[in-house]
Design a protein around this motif. Structure first.
Motif, mmCIF file in Angstrom:
data_model
loop_
_atom_site.group_PDB
_atom_site.id
_atom_site.type_symbol
_atom_site.label_atom_id
_atom_site.label_comp_id
_atom_site.label_asym_id
_atom_site.label_seq_id
_atom_site.Cartn_x
_atom_site.Cartn_y
_atom_site.Cartn_z
ATOM 1 N N ALA A 388 -19.103 55.976 -19.883
ATOM 2 C CA ALA A 388 -18.317 57.213 -19.796
ATOM 3 C C ALA A 388 -16.986 57.069 -20.509
ATOM 4 N N VAL A 389 -16.364 55.904 -20.362
ATOM 5 C CA VAL A 389 -14.989 55.715 -20.850
ATOM 6 C C VAL A 389 -14.937 55.442 -22.346
ATOM 7 N N VAL A 390 -15.763 54.518 -22.831
ATOM 8 C CA VAL A 390 -15.674 54.099 -24.236
ATOM 9 C C VAL A 390 -16.022 55.238 -25.201
ATOM 10 N N PRO A 391 -17.114 56.006 -24.985
ATOM 11 C CA PRO A 391 -17.362 57.135 -25.898
ATOM 12 C C PRO A 391 -16.223 58.152 -25.893
ATOM 13 N N PHE A 392 -15.602 58.352 -24.726
ATOM 14 C CA PHE A 392 -14.472 59.275 -24.640
ATOM 15 C C PHE A 392 -13.320 58.769 -25.507
ATOM 16 N N LEU A 393 -13.052 57.466 -25.442
ATOM 17 C CA LEU A 393 -11.988 56.876 -26.265
ATOM 18 C C LEU A 393 -12.326 56.981 -27.752
ATOM 19 N N GLN A 394 -13.604 56.766 -28.087
ATOM 20 C CA GLN A 394 -13.985 56.907 -29.484
ATOM 21 C C GLN A 394 -13.870 58.359 -29.932
ATOM 22 N N GLY A 395 -14.157 59.285 -29.019
ATOM 23 C CA GLY A 395 -14.000 60.696 -29.343
ATOM 24 C C GLY A 395 -12.556 61.049 -29.655
ATOM 25 N N VAL A 396 -11.620 60.490 -28.869
ATOM 26 C CA VAL A 396 -10.196 60.710 -29.125
ATOM 27 C C VAL A 396 -9.823 60.192 -30.514
ATOM 28 N N LEU A 397 -10.320 58.990 -30.840
ATOM 29 C CA LEU A 397 -10.019 58.400 -32.142
ATOM 30 C C LEU A 397 -10.674 59.193 -33.277
ATOM 31 N N ALA A 398 -11.907 59.670 -33.045
ATOM 32 C CA ALA A 398 -12.607 60.447 -34.077
ATOM 33 C C ALA A 398 -11.871 61.744 -34.387
ATOM 34 N N ASP A 399 -11.322 62.404 -33.352
ATOM 35 C CA ASP A 399 -10.577 63.643 -33.559
ATOM 36 C C ASP A 399 -9.245 63.400 -34.251
ATOM 37 N N SER A 400 -8.677 62.198 -34.102
ATOM 38 C CA SER A 400 -7.334 61.936 -34.637
ATOM 39 C C SER A 400 -7.334 61.233 -35.988
ATOM 40 N N VAL A 401 -8.203 60.212 -36.172
ATOM 41 C CA VAL A 401 -8.166 59.450 -37.435
ATOM 42 C C VAL A 401 -9.470 59.534 -38.221
ATOM 43 N N GLY A 402 -10.475 60.195 -37.683
ATOM 44 C CA GLY A 402 -11.728 60.333 -38.413
ATOM 45 C C GLY A 402 -12.876 59.565 -37.775
ATOM 46 N N LEU A 403 -14.085 60.012 -38.075
ATOM 47 C CA LEU A 403 -15.275 59.450 -37.445
ATOM 48 C C LEU A 403 -15.503 57.997 -37.844
ATOM 49 N N HIS A 404 -15.272 57.651 -39.111
ATOM 50 C CA HIS A 404 -15.527 56.286 -39.588
ATOM 51 C C HIS A 404 -14.714 55.260 -38.815
ATOM 52 N N LEU A 405 -13.396 55.430 -38.796
ATOM 53 C CA LEU A 405 -12.519 54.450 -38.149
ATOM 54 C C LEU A 405 -12.696 54.415 -36.639
ATOM 55 N N SER A 406 -13.264 55.467 -36.067
ATOM 56 C CA SER A 406 -13.455 55.489 -34.614
ATOM 57 C C SER A 406 -14.419 54.403 -34.149
ATOM 58 N N PHE A 407 -15.243 53.879 -35.059
ATOM 59 C CA PHE A 407 -16.188 52.823 -34.685
ATOM 60 C C PHE A 407 -15.505 51.478 -34.452
ATOM 61 N N LEU A 408 -14.194 51.409 -34.676
ATOM 62 C CA LEU A 408 -13.441 50.212 -34.300
ATOM 63 C C LEU A 408 -13.459 50.018 -32.785
#
Length: 432
Positions: A388-408
């Motif tokens: 629940a938590v990690v995909p949400f955090l990746q979603g925040v990153l995807a909305d802010s810096v882009g989908l590619h870098l969110s995979f960090l």
């Protein structure tokens, strides 16, 4: 060479034969919750497009689904201690069926009821997890528990492999209008369109509800061994400190963190695959076409688990875990900074590396916990809230810096798993 008497050999053979039937029954449960979990990867882009959601809003699906593990795991452990593992599994199946049935009215109500359906469905699966994982660890030699749990998880992966393709055919087969196209329609037509698109989930999930109820009836009448944990001599000798809680065992505490991060990383990657493949610099695939490739992600985990079942009979589980985590990190980096098919196949190959992680972390964390096994299983299942938590955090990153870098975000998760595998690489050397 150690000599084993003829009666001892016969006794071990009979015990193995007696365990085969129960192991097959429990394996069916692993298949079903794999199927149900991976269908989320299809529903997320479907609901995102249908309700014009941001990535963070779409990840509420996984937040509600895996959040149930955090809220329900401890009550599930208490329930199973009261009514037993077998009745607990039947209860879990019935609750999961109720969650699937909620998708029917949700199609006529909106996103909020879908989220409730995900939560109830996951609550049932949580009860199943708490009941079934300990079954696998006790149905045979403790030293091969990782191998055995890996085999049953392979059938869990069979469910996750089938789900994206099946969901792509049944749910994503129709064309979905973009946000700008939908905005140009009159309000009445927008409502009718959303209702028709949402209704595509009704048939599949009603069928799943019926299948779960049938399985609950069959499981209720199955002859399964009773599980009870007492302080055996080996555990008492190894644990002279007379620990009073499962949390006193360092392998459990770190294993719970490992489960949190592993499930979070695996689920997060799966949740973003369809959108990632739709990026112009990757493959530009339509959602229905991309869904078929998601099956390769989960299929890799299935193949890897069959391989791991054999390999981990001769290779230290900790070393195998560390190796796979290191490979996952490298592949994610290729996907982040690569383009086209190279990036696509690199991220899909992470599924193969995921194969042994959950069962290996789980069985290592439960090693020699004796009477605390039930409590520890509840704690580990509670840690699945990472999904629940990690995909949400990746979603925040995807909305802010882009989908590619969110995979960090998932790459960071696998870094801890690498550390856990190396730290406890020699855990089973202490086994009798």
């Amino acid at each position: 060479m150690e000599h084993v008497s003829q009666p001892a050999v016969l006794q071990q053979t009979r015990a193995g034969a007696a365990n085969t039937g129960p192991l097959i029954i429990v394996t069916i449960l692993f298949f079903m919750w794999g199927l149900l979990t991976a269908l989320n990867d299809v529903l997320i882009p479907h609901l995102k497009a249908l309700y014009t959601l941001t990535y963070v809003q779409a990840m509420l699906v996984q937040f509600c689904f895996f959040g149930a593990y955090f809220l329900v795991s401890i009550p599930a452990g208490m329930l199973i201690r009261k009514i037993g593992y077998q009745k607990g599994a039947v209860t879990g199946l019935a609750v999961a069926a109720g969650g699937c049935a909620l998708f029917y009215p949700a199609a006529n109500s909106g996103y909020a009821l879908f989220l409730l359906g995900f939560f109830v469905l996951a609550a049932g699966i949580t009860i199943l997890q708490v009941a079934a994982n300990p079954y696998v660890t006790v149905l045979g030699d403790p030293r091969t528990a990782s191998s055995r749990l890996t085999l049953t998880q392979a059938f869990n992966s069979l469910g996750t492999t089938v789900a994206p393709t099946l969901g792509g055919i049944l749910i994503l087969s129709g064309s979905v209008l973009g946000a700008s196209e939908l905005a140009r329609l009159p309000e009445a037509q927008q409502f009718a369109y959303r209702a028709s698109q949402a209704a595509s989930v009704q048939g599949p999930y009603l069928s799943l509800a019926a299948a779960l109820l049938v399985l609950a009836v069959l499981f209720a009448f199955a002859r399964l061994p009773q599980i009870s944990h007492t302080d055996d001599g080996a555990t008492q000798q190894a644990d002279t400190g007379a620990r009073h809680s499962a949390l006193a065992y360092p392998q459990l505490v770190m294993g719970a963190i490992g489960i949190f991060l592993y499930v979070g990383g695996e689920v997060s990657i799966g949740s973003f695959l369809i959108n990632f493949f739709g990026e112009p610099d990757i493959t530009g695939l339509a959602p229905a076409d991309a869904a078929h490739f998601v099956s390769f992600y989960w299929g890799g985990a299935m193949i890897g688990r069959f391989i791991g079942f054999a390999v981990m009979r001769v290779v230290s589980p900790g070393k195998a875990l560390a190796f796979n985590a290191a490979c996952s990190i490298a592949l994610i980096m290729v996907a982040i900074f690569g383009h086209g098919p190279t990036a696509m196949w690199a991220i899909l190959a992470v599924g193969l590396c995921n194969s042994i992680m959950f069962p290996t972390i789980f069985s290592m964390a439960l090693h020699q916990l004796g009477k605390f096994t039930g409590q520890a299983s509840g704690i580990l299942c509670m840690a699945i809230v990472g999904g629940a938590v990690v995909p949400f955090l990746q979603g925040v990153l995807a909305d802010s810096v882009g989908l590619h870098l969110s995979f960090l975000v998932p790459a960071a998760c696998y870094t801890f798993i690498l550390f856990f595998g190396l730290k406890f690489a020699g855990l089973y050397k202490k086994s009798p």
